[in-house]
Design a protein around this motif. Structure first.
Motif, mmCIF file in Angstrom:
data_model
loop_
_atom_site.group_PDB
_atom_site.id
_atom_site.type_symbol
_atom_site.label_atom_id
_atom_site.label_comp_id
_atom_site.label_asym_id
_atom_site.label_seq_id
_atom_site.Cartn_x
_atom_site.Cartn_y
_atom_site.Cartn_z
ATOM 1 N N VAL A 325 0.778 -1.210 -0.160
ATOM 2 C CA VAL A 325 -0.003 -0.018 0.044
ATOM 3 C C VAL A 325 0.854 1.195 -0.042
ATOM 4 N N ILE A 326 1.847 1.446 0.798
ATOM 5 C CA ILE A 326 2.831 2.491 0.915
ATOM 6 C C ILE A 326 3.585 2.778 -0.451
ATOM 7 N N ALA A 327 3.860 1.560 -0.982
ATOM 8 C CA ALA A 327 4.681 1.688 -2.135
ATOM 9 C C ALA A 327 3.629 2.205 -3.256
ATOM 10 N N GLU A 328 2.674 1.785 -3.351
ATOM 11 C CA GLU A 328 1.870 2.108 -4.248
ATOM 12 C C GLU A 328 1.426 3.780 -4.057
ATOM 13 N N ILE A 329 1.244 4.205 -2.886
ATOM 14 C CA ILE A 329 1.015 5.610 -2.517
ATOM 15 C C ILE A 329 2.166 6.401 -2.820
ATOM 16 N N TYR A 330 3.477 5.966 -2.687
ATOM 17 C CA TYR A 330 4.608 6.619 -3.017
ATOM 18 C C TYR A 330 4.786 6.558 -4.583
ATOM 19 N N LYS A 331 4.373 5.582 -5.312
ATOM 20 C CA LYS A 331 4.600 5.829 -6.869
ATOM 21 C C LYS A 331 3.434 6.965 -7.337
ATOM 22 N N GLN A 332 2.400 6.855 -6.607
ATOM 23 C CA GLN A 332 1.339 7.813 -7.416
ATOM 24 C C GLN A 332 1.384 9.229 -7.059
ATOM 25 N N THR A 333 2.136 9.343 -5.806
ATOM 26 C CA THR A 333 2.924 10.663 -5.630
ATOM 27 C C THR A 333 3.829 10.961 -6.593
ATOM 28 N N LYS A 334 4.890 10.147 -6.798
ATOM 29 C CA LYS A 334 5.811 10.485 -7.907
ATOM 30 C C LYS A 334 5.236 10.814 -9.180
ATOM 31 N N ALA A 335 4.206 10.145 -9.631
ATOM 32 C CA ALA A 335 3.607 10.058 -10.760
ATOM 33 C C ALA A 335 2.966 11.556 -11.146
ATOM 34 N N LEU A 336 2.707 12.258 -9.975
ATOM 35 C CA LEU A 336 2.086 13.372 -10.054
ATOM 36 C C LEU A 336 3.245 14.759 -9.959
ATOM 37 N N ASN A 337 4.346 14.168 -10.012
ATOM 38 C CA ASN A 337 5.610 15.061 -9.917
ATOM 39 C C ASN A 337 5.588 15.982 -8.691
ATOM 40 N N SER A 338 5.071 15.330 -7.653
ATOM 41 C CA SER A 338 4.943 15.977 -6.281
ATOM 42 C C SER A 338 6.054 15.930 -5.626
ATOM 43 N N ASP A 339 6.335 17.191 -4.622
ATOM 44 C CA ASP A 339 7.503 17.016 -3.793
ATOM 45 C C ASP A 339 7.104 16.869 -2.282
ATOM 46 N N ALA A 340 5.881 16.054 -2.183
ATOM 47 C CA ALA A 340 5.455 15.604 -0.772
ATOM 48 C C ALA A 340 6.544 14.769 -0.170
ATOM 49 N N ARG A 341 6.600 14.858 1.193
ATOM 50 C CA ARG A 341 7.687 14.136 1.956
ATOM 51 C C ARG A 341 6.788 13.147 2.815
ATOM 52 N N PHE A 342 7.665 11.904 2.700
ATOM 53 C CA PHE A 342 6.844 10.664 3.590
ATOM 54 C C PHE A 342 7.832 10.299 4.708
ATOM 55 N N TYR A 343 6.890 10.175 5.657
ATOM 56 C CA TYR A 343 7.268 9.806 6.974
ATOM 57 C C TYR A 343 6.269 8.505 7.827
ATOM 58 N N TYR A 344 6.997 8.116 8.705
ATOM 59 C CA TYR A 344 6.109 7.427 9.476
ATOM 60 C C TYR A 344 6.141 7.888 11.053
ATOM 61 N N LEU A 345 5.351 7.760 11.932
ATOM 62 C CA LEU A 345 5.171 8.250 13.353
ATOM 63 C C LEU A 345 4.971 6.986 14.337
ATOM 64 N N ARG A 346 6.161 7.056 15.234
ATOM 65 C CA ARG A 346 6.005 6.080 16.806
ATOM 66 C C ARG A 346 6.635 6.822 17.613
#
Length: 422
Positions: A325-346
């Motif tokens: 799921v995270i890999a697909e979200i990552y690919k879709q973000t890159k496909a939009l040429n977005s510069d959004a940043r990815f993290y997890y929180l714990r």
């Protein structure tokens, strides 16, 4: 049968204003196909041939301009000095146009950034996204997934809420349920590399392709990055990371497990990253009042490759579901040429959110569960995460296999993974 790339719309936007375009990404993600499809009339030059590539290095700038004023240079990392040649041609003859492809991010991009800074535009190509998998030809439009619609509109919370309000109460009611479900099932089973989409291939042929890909990755791609005398420790780490996908990384512990130094583990993980095999999620650490875990998480980028490394066929674990799921979200973000940043929180006391995506305006939060049935208790952390953040929480998603869509307050939606991302 070809598949359309979402990133195509951005290539069209920059092709006229940039005389040098670079496609990079893992091997077999369709860089050459995309370059040939977009840049008709360009001379195709393969740098794979060791005899011919030496001849290309001997061309002067004038000879390049006269003989190859518009060219695609495929796998240019095989002869990095050619990047210098293209720089010289560009500087003297700005009417020339070049497209370069390369499957080694490190070898290619380091040289490109040194020599062509400000002169080129770089596109990173990944395995297909779910919406791309559902296209039938290069001419098809690639619709935005529900996630992509929200990400595109991150500057407008009102528009995000409008997008959310249009989500149907059940994925089963979606007009494209069948095609989205089929793409999702294929993605879970085989991953999303373009060669696997060929309908003429049998499942056994797809498994064989994946097996050969993993072997070739070790024999060619990694040897391009490093001159290993012994690949065995690297193979052990590959298998260890596949078993631990979705988990935090402790390099000292891994070093003891596979019998190398902690620094070697760090270097090997970097190789996995720059060869587009894994994503490293950095921990979110912007709240100084909370005791937060500060180790990164590793997610395999393609589930077909992960299953092949593990010699598995069939069902997936909860951690593997989280990674795909995270890999697909990552690919879709890159496909939009977005510069959004990815993290997890714990936090150290066990509070966790699987994924935070940071945009300029705020955050999207994701909790990922493989369950077939979801209730409000599963969204407990998502309902509290806004209290941690330094920017507004734009929306949170509880992503699962439940076909029912549920709203847990104004800012939290439980939704099927294939419905959100298909």
């Amino acid at each position: 049968m070809g598949k359309k790339r979402k990133i195509s719309e951005y290539i069209r936007q920059v092709a006229d204003s940039h005389k040098v375009i670079v496609f990079t990404g893992a091997r077999q993600t369709g860089k050459t196909t995309l370059a040939k499809d977009f840049f008709h009339g360009y001379t195709y030059i393969s740098i794979e041939d060791p005899v011919m590539r030496k001849n290309y290095t001997q061309l002067s700038s004038t000879q390049w301009k006269n003989s190859f004023p518009r060219a695609i240079l495929d796998e240019i990392q095989k002869e990095p000095v050619l990047v210098e040649s293209i720089k010289a041609v560009y500087d003297q003859f700005p009417e020339t146009h070049y497209v370069m492809t390369g499957s080694s991010q490190f070898l290619l991009l380091e040289k490109v950034r040194e020599s062509l800074a400000g002169r080129c535009y770089i596109f990173e190509l990944y395995p297909f996204t779910l919406p791309e998998m559902q296209t039938k030809s290069f001419e098809d439009a690639v619709p935005d997934s529900l996630f992509q619609k929200c990400l595109r509109n991150s500057s407008s919370k009102e528009t995000i809420h409008k997008n959310i309000s249009e989500i149907l109460p059940s994925f089963l009611l979606d007009a494209n349920y069948t095609s989205k479900s089929a793409a999702w099932d294929f993605y879970k089973k085989f991953g999303a590399y373009p060669a696997l989409m060929d309908e003429k291939r049998t499942d056994e042929e797809r498994y064989l392709w994946l097996k050969n890909y993993v072997s070739t990755y070790l024999e060619r791609d990694i040897r391009d990055l490093a001159s290993f005398r012994d690949l065995e420790p690297f193979v052990r780490l590959q298998q260890y990371l596949a078993l631990q996908t979705g988990q935090t990384v402790n390099t000292s512990s891994i070093a003891r497990q596979i019998g190398v130094s902690s620094k070697t583990v760090q270097r090997y993980i970097t190789y996995f990253q720059i060869s587009y095999q894994v994503i490293t999620l950095q921990p979110w650490t912007k709240n100084e009042n909370k005791r937060l875990v500060k180790s990164p998480k590793i997610h395999y980028l393609d589930n077909g490759i992960l299953q092949t490394v593990l010699l598995k066929r069939g069902g997936i674990t909860g951690a593997e579901f989280e990674s795909l799921v995270i890999a697909e979200i990552y690919k879709q973000t890159k496909a939009l040429n977005s510069d959004a940043r990815f993290y997890y929180l714990r936090t150290l006391d066990g509070f966790e959110v699987d994924l935070l995506i940071e945009t300029q305006e705020g955050y999207f939060a994701f909790e990922i569960k493989m369950a077939e049935h979801i209730s409000k208790t599963d969204a407990g952390n998502l309902l509290k995460v806004g209290d941690f953040l330094d920017k507004p929480l734009l929306h949170s998603f509880l992503v699962s296999n439940d076909t029912n869509t549920q709203s847990f307050g104004e800012n939290c939606t439980a939704i099927n993974a294939a419905y959100l991302l298909g």
